[in-house]
Write an enzyme that holds these catalytic residues in place. Sequence first.
Site, mmCIF file in Angstrom:
data_model
loop_
_atom_site.group_PDB
_atom_site.id
_atom_site.type_symbol
_atom_site.label_atom_id
_atom_site.label_comp_id
_atom_site.label_asym_id
_atom_site.label_seq_id
_atom_site.Cartn_x
_atom_site.Cartn_y
_atom_site.Cartn_z
ATOM 1 N N TYR A 157 0.779 -1.145 -0.175
ATOM 2 C CA TYR A 157 -0.003 -0.051 0.078
ATOM 3 C C TYR A 157 0.727 1.108 -0.014
ATOM 4 O O TYR A 157 0.438 2.325 -0.723
ATOM 5 C CB TYR A 157 -0.854 0.033 1.210
ATOM 6 C CG TYR A 157 -1.845 1.217 1.360
ATOM 7 C CD1 TYR A 157 -2.956 0.959 0.675
ATOM 8 C CD2 TYR A 157 -1.802 2.176 1.872
ATOM 9 C CE1 TYR A 157 -3.974 2.111 0.852
ATOM 10 C CE2 TYR A 157 -2.674 3.045 2.317
ATOM 11 C CZ TYR A 157 -3.905 3.046 1.491
ATOM 12 O OH TYR A 157 -4.759 4.092 1.792
ATOM 13 N N LYS A 161 1.173 3.867 -2.915
ATOM 14 C CA LYS A 161 0.713 5.430 -2.784
ATOM 15 C C LYS A 161 1.707 6.410 -2.958
ATOM 16 O O LYS A 161 1.500 7.560 -3.465
ATOM 17 C CB LYS A 161 0.194 5.476 -1.299
ATOM 18 C CG LYS A 161 -1.359 4.832 -0.949
ATOM 19 C CD LYS A 161 -2.383 5.322 -1.824
ATOM 20 C CE LYS A 161 -3.787 5.023 -1.293
ATOM 21 N NZ LYS A 161 -5.076 5.568 -2.398
#
Length: 249
Positions: A157, A161
Site C-alpha cells: 500500500y 501510494k
Amino acid sequence: MAALLTGRTALVTGAAQGIGLEIARLLHEHGARVALADLDAERAGKAAAELAAAGPEPVLPLGCDVTDETSVDRMVGATVERFGSLDVLVNNAGITRDASLRKMTVEDFEAVIDVHLKGTWLGIRAASAVMREAGRGSIVNISSLSGKSGNPGQTNYSAAKAGIVGLTKASAKELAHRGVRVNAVQPGLIRTAMTAAMPPEVFAEREAAIPMKRAGEPHEVAGAVLFLASDLSGYMTGAVLEVGGGRLM
C-alpha cells in the site's frame, strides 16, 4: 455557498462507499453531474440513487474494474456519452491487503499495486485523452500519508501510494500545456470502515500522534478534492495536499 462545479461532469472511482461516496456527494452538491464508478455495480447503483434524490443534477452509476484497461475505457466512454463531457476525474478506488514482509504473498502485493497504481494510471490515460481535446480538465488522485512515511505491514500500500505521487507529477508535466491539471490528495487517519476495523488501541495510538488530536472525517478529504477539482485551484498542477491533521509536517 456558491456552487463551484455548475455545468461540469465529474467521474469518481471507488464511489460506492466511504471517502469516494463523500467526494461524489460534495461534487454533486456543488452542481456537478456525477458518475459513480465502483467494482460493486449494485452498491454503486444504490449510492447513485441516494445522491440523485438529494439534488437536481443527474447521477450515473457504473460498474468498473480499474485494473482492466477495457473496463476503464468503457467507464470514461459511458460518462462522456451520457453527459457530453468529462471535466473532473477522481482516482479514488483502493484496497488493502496488509501483512508483514515475511507473510505477504506476491498475489497480495500485486493486487494492491494493480488497483491503486495501475488503476490510477489507466484512469489518467483514458480521461486525459478526452480532456486534452477539450483543452481543460482536472484530475485528482488519492494518495495517502502512508506513501510519504511508510506504514509497517503495508509495503504494498505504501509503495502504491508513493507511486501515485510520482505518477501525478509526471502526468501533470505532460498535460499542463493542454490545459489539463493533475493533483493529488494524501489523507491521513480518516474515520472509515477500513479504519474502524483497526484494533481500538492501535487507532487510539495513531490518533494521539496527530497534532490536532483527532482522526479526520471523509467530508474533510472531499473538501480538498473539491478545491482541486474547481477553478479555485486553476493555477495548481502537480501539487500534493496533505489532509492529515498535521501528522507529518
